[in-house]
Design an enzyme around this catalytic site. Structure first.
Site, PDB file in Angstrom:
ATOM      1  N   ASP A   1       0.867  -1.170   0.000  1.00 31.40           N
ATOM      2  CA  ASP A   1       0.000   0.000   0.000  1.00 31.40           C
ATOM      3  C   ASP A   1       0.906   1.224   0.000  1.00 31.40           C
ATOM      4  O   ASP A   1       2.089   1.139   0.357  1.00 31.40           O
ATOM      5  CB  ASP A   1      -0.896  -0.023   1.238  1.00 31.40           C
ATOM      6  CG  ASP A   1      -1.739   1.232   1.363  1.00 31.40           C
ATOM      7  OD1 ASP A   1      -2.378   1.617   0.370  1.00 31.40           O
ATOM      8  OD2 ASP A   1      -1.746   1.837   2.453  1.00 31.40           O
TER       9      ASP A   1
ATOM     10  N   ASP B   1      -1.678  -0.684   6.166  1.00 33.39           N
ATOM     11  CA  ASP B   1      -1.831  -0.177   7.533  1.00 33.39           C
ATOM     12  C   ASP B   1      -3.228   0.332   7.851  1.00 33.39           C
ATOM     13  O   ASP B   1      -3.536   0.568   9.019  1.00 33.39           O
ATOM     14  CB  ASP B   1      -0.841   0.960   7.792  1.00 33.39           C
ATOM     15  CG  ASP B   1      -1.231   2.233   7.053  1.00 33.39           C
ATOM     16  OD1 ASP B   1      -1.172   3.303   7.647  1.00 33.39           O
ATOM     17  OD2 ASP B   1      -1.606   2.142   5.868  1.00 33.39           O
TER      18      ASP B   1
ATOM     19  N   ASP C   1      -7.429  -1.411   4.163  1.00 33.02           N
ATOM     20  CA  ASP C   1      -6.527  -2.483   3.751  1.00 33.02           C
ATOM     21  C   ASP C   1      -6.905  -3.829   4.349  1.00 33.02           C
ATOM     22  O   ASP C   1      -6.359  -4.854   3.951  1.00 33.02           O
ATOM     23  CB  ASP C   1      -5.084  -2.146   4.158  1.00 33.02           C
ATOM     24  CG  ASP C   1      -4.558  -0.903   3.460  1.00 33.02           C
ATOM     25  OD1 ASP C   1      -4.988  -0.644   2.330  1.00 33.02           O
ATOM     26  OD2 ASP C   1      -3.731  -0.193   4.053  1.00 33.02           O
TER      27      ASP C   1
END
Length: 354
Positions: A56, A247, A251
């Protein structure tokens, strides 16, 4: 009777039953001293076999601390009012962009002024500020509301603002990569795994970050569901296992879907940490290649114990069938091999050299 008892002692699985779990426990304990938390043996085994790492962007490769670089209001709207409205609309959200806007506006009092707050996943937020509907988000969100706007060419992250359907202007923000992010991506590739970045940010923001970090493959403008679809596509293409590193709350579905999910534990959301198999406690992306090396070393030691224990026992069983093994030798093939395997498993506690 003596031969049968000798076979029974040699075939006792003590070496396997004790040394293999101990190897995984030692691997988890050793990794925890370096700030990497494995939730179980499955996470170690999966990360050791990972051949594609998907990152990410915000909060994982970048610091997640956005800075307001410019405020560009439309004619008739002041910069102060534009920033204040954005901060008020975003005041209830814990997104890094929201926190940055609230901080830049001086944390205006929003308790009585803001009502009916709502979040559009991957798009923006809306709220009634002083009775008027204020919408803040990206260009895709504005177009969904029927508002025409364009992103400035000199900005990576842009927040557009509208009040009661009227476009008020935009705010330009920037999020710098973490100091160890570029080295972490290079280290992962050096370990034989490909690196991909998935983000909900604009294509421009993703491109700039990817170029700065040396990442050649990325996908931008993804909603949480889009990230899951992109991950499944990568998993189908990849011959090995696929890891996802993230995080945020958004996600969590991707972390749960990946072969192995890695969450940032310091600033990461509870949902992401709960869904992950591995947690990096200090949010340092450089800990990911360390975790991969630790898991591969742990699996190497466990496999060595399995091969050693089974190989010695098969050899002694063959000798026992010929009558060449005494009871004392059978005890060594059982207890002695177990002690040697346990001593080998204890090597997983030593991690400072990695």
């Amino acid at each position: 009777i003596e031969s049968a008892l000798t076979f029974l002692v040699i075939s006792c699985p003590c070496a396997l039953v004790i040394s293999v779990p101990l190897g995984f426990f030692g691997g988890m304990g050793g990794a925890s001293t370096r700030g990497v938390l494995f939730k179980g043996a499955a996470g170690i085994e999966a990360l050791a076999g990972t051949r594609c790492v998907v990152f990410d962007k915000t909060g994982t490769l970048t610091g997640g601390e956005f800075e307001v670089r410019a405020v560009r209001p439309e004619p008739g709207t002041s910069s102060e009012r534009l920033l204040e409205l954005a901060a008020l609309a975003e005041s209830w959200s814990n997104h890094p962009i929201s926190r940055s806007l609230v901080e830049a506006a001086g944390a205006p009092e929003a308790r009585e002024r803001v009502t009916q707050a709502h979040e559009e996943q991957g798009g923006g937020v809306s709220a009634r500020v002083d009775g008027k509907l204020v919408c803040a988000g990206n260009r895709r969100y504005m177009r969904k509301l029927g508002i025409t706007c364009e992103d400035p060419e000199d900005a990576a992250t842009v927040v557009h603002l509208a009040e009661d359907g009227a476009y008020l202007g935009c705010i330009l923000l920037a999020d710098a990569p973490k100091p160890g992010a570029k080295a972490a991506a290079a280290a992962v590739e050096a370990l034989g795994a490909s690196v991909v970045m998935l983000t909900g940010d604009s294509e421009r923001a993703a491109r700039l970050t990817a170029e700065e970090l040396g990442i050649t493959r990325y996908e931008a403008g993804l909603l949480p569901g889009g990230k899951v679809e992109a991950l499944e596509k990568l998993m189908a293409e990849n011959r090995g296992l696929t890891a996802f590193v993230g995080d945020g709350v958004n996600d969590a579905p991707v972390l749960a879907r990946a072969d192995v999910g890695v969450a940032m534990g310091a600033l990461g959301s509870d949902a992401a940490i709960e869904a992950a198999d591995v947690v990096i406690m200090d949010d340092d992306p450089a800990k990911l290649p360390l975790a991969m090396r630790l898991s591969r070393r742990c699996m190497g030691i466990v496999r060595a114990n399995i091969v050693f224990a089974i190989g010695v026992k098969l050899a002694f069983l063959a000798l026992g069938a010929l009558g060449a093994v005494s009871m004392s030798m059978a005890i060594f093939a059982d207890v002695g091999v177990m002690v040697l395997a346990v001593m080998n498993s204890m090597r997983t506690l030593r991690t400072r050299a990695l």
